[in-house]
Design a protein around this motif. Sequence first.
Motif, PDB file in Angstrom:
ATOM      1  N   SER A 196      15.248 -87.661  28.028  1.00  0.00           N
ATOM      2  CA  SER A 196      16.474 -88.092  28.716  1.00  0.00           C
ATOM      3  C   SER A 196      17.591 -88.358  27.721  1.00  0.00           C
ATOM      4  O   SER A 196      18.770 -88.072  27.995  1.00  0.00           O
ATOM      5  CB  SER A 196      16.183 -89.355  29.531  1.00  0.00           C
ATOM      6  OG  SER A 196      15.743 -90.414  28.681  1.00  0.00           O
ATOM      7  N   ASP A 256      13.498 -80.327  35.496  1.00  0.00           N
ATOM      8  CA  ASP A 256      14.176 -79.309  34.686  1.00  0.00           C
ATOM      9  C   ASP A 256      15.632 -79.652  34.419  1.00  0.00           C
ATOM     10  O   ASP A 256      16.479 -78.776  34.325  1.00  0.00           O
ATOM     11  CB  ASP A 256      14.050 -77.925  35.318  1.00  0.00           C
ATOM     12  CG  ASP A 256      14.741 -77.811  36.670  1.00  0.00           C
ATOM     13  OD1 ASP A 256      15.057 -78.863  37.267  1.00  0.00           O
ATOM     14  OD2 ASP A 256      14.957 -76.681  37.114  1.00  0.00           O
ATOM     15  N   ASN A 275       9.930 -83.500  32.238  1.00  0.00           N
ATOM     16  CA  ASN A 275      11.303 -83.345  31.770  1.00  0.00           C
ATOM     17  C   ASN A 275      11.430 -83.420  30.255  1.00  0.00           C
ATOM     18  O   ASN A 275      10.609 -84.037  29.561  1.00  0.00           O
ATOM     19  CB  ASN A 275      12.201 -84.415  32.393  1.00  0.00           C
ATOM     20  CG  ASN A 275      11.812 -85.825  31.995  1.00  0.00           C
ATOM     21  OD1 ASN A 275      10.937 -86.425  32.624  1.00  0.00           O
ATOM     22  ND2 ASN A 275      12.440 -86.374  30.967  1.00  0.00           N
ATOM     23  N   TYR A 296      12.312 -91.219  33.201  1.00  0.00           N
ATOM     24  CA  TYR A 296      12.149 -89.844  33.661  1.00  0.00           C
ATOM     25  C   TYR A 296      13.438 -89.310  34.273  1.00  0.00           C
ATOM     26  O   TYR A 296      14.202 -90.053  34.901  1.00  0.00           O
ATOM     27  CB  TYR A 296      11.057 -89.750  34.735  1.00  0.00           C
ATOM     28  CG  TYR A 296       9.660 -90.061  34.277  1.00  0.00           C
ATOM     29  CD1 TYR A 296       9.119 -89.466  33.154  1.00  0.00           C
ATOM     30  CD2 TYR A 296       8.854 -90.937  35.019  1.00  0.00           C
ATOM     31  CE1 TYR A 296       7.815 -89.732  32.755  1.00  0.00           C
ATOM     32  CE2 TYR A 296       7.562 -91.215  34.632  1.00  0.00           C
ATOM     33  CZ  TYR A 296       7.036 -90.611  33.497  1.00  0.00           C
ATOM     34  OH  TYR A 296       5.746 -90.879  33.110  1.00  0.00           O
ATOM     35  N   THR A 297      13.633 -87.999  34.124  1.00  0.00           N
ATOM     36  CA  THR A 297      14.714 -87.326  34.838  1.00  0.00           C
ATOM     37  C   THR A 297      14.082 -86.280  35.750  1.00  0.00           C
ATOM     38  O   THR A 297      12.857 -86.118  35.778  1.00  0.00           O
ATOM     39  CB  THR A 297      15.678 -86.621  33.869  1.00  0.00           C
ATOM     40  OG1 THR A 297      15.047 -85.447  33.327  1.00  0.00           O
ATOM     41  CG2 THR A 297      16.093 -87.539  32.735  1.00  0.00           C
TER      42      THR A 297
END
Length: 384
Positions: free
Chosen positions: A258, A52, A255, A48-49
């Motif tokens: 990635s 946004d 998000n 995950y990042t």
Amino acid sequence: MAVTARAIEMRAAGIDVISLSAGEPDFPTPAHVVEAAYAAMRRGETRYTAVDGTVALKKAVADKFRRENGLDYRLPEITVAGGAKQIIYNALLATLAPGDEVIVPAPYWVSYTDIVLLGEGKPVVVPCGEELGFKLTPSALRAAITGRTKWLLMNTPSNPTGAVYGRDELAALAAVLLDHPHVHVLTDDIYEHILFDGRAFHTIASVEPRLKERTLTVNGVSKAYAMTGWRIGYAGGPEPLIRAMATVQSQSTSNASSISQAATIAALDGPQDFLAPRALEFQVRRDRALELLRAIPGLSCRTPEGAFYLYPDCSALIGRRRPDGSVVGSDDDLSLYLLDHARVAVVQGSAYGLSPHFRISIATSMDLIEKAIGRIAEAAEALR
């Protein structure tokens, strides 16, 4: 997409169909972008990042806006999503109250009005015919604005017409907007780098800086960088709007990929020298397609100034009869006829809010363009 899907089904059944319906460049994703994605995976950037966008990508986007558009956005004023379409969706869902109006010049990209409806807003479609260069005029904009107007939604270069707003045209529209401070502007600049005949690109927030605080400048890497499947769009806008859009995204998709974000950094920060030759190739295809289309009795076509579409006027073919005796009553009928009779997939003008036209994409080889338009010519000749 529906037309493309039907064409694929016909091909699977052994039918020779040429699709001129997809808005997808036929060039490969640049090698250095692919390598950046591979390197990111090897580094373990597969989690995950921030909802946004990563800080690194937001910095690359900020640099891009500053370098190419003369727009200075801070990182909290930048958002990243799974394509420019999601950016637009987030913005409208975050801001529309039931009954709020969104001015949409027609022809328009097919998703604009439906996203407004999903947000319980009201699309206010303003026809912008070929005699106007398929562009919104200041007088038409002024007439469309009401107390309920929330947004003006713009697209330059345009899908489906290829129309491009010049600096003076944007300045004239901006002058109207300055008189109506409750109206926000969403400009979809996704075809920014696909311009013809030496034209320069302009976006409204740089033309009129006083509009910057109520403008969302939308872009992405799908078209110019041939990264449609990577699904990355980005935008710069007022910080409160960007925060609200992140809230919508956090409760829908979270998000963007990635890996795609890492690849987009390479696209924006890396070499840009391939963009101009690709745009020139599209221009060569445009010129040949125009030559062939204009030779077909019953069709006319304005010269596109950018993007990779043509939007021929087919009004002279409406009312004619197919070989089976049925009447071609609309551009919807004509598009189906071309698919069934000529085995060429195009998209009817009604999908874009302005008939009678159809859209063809030149994002395919010259050989297929020539072959497809040859089939269209034969099909048009067969109409009585």
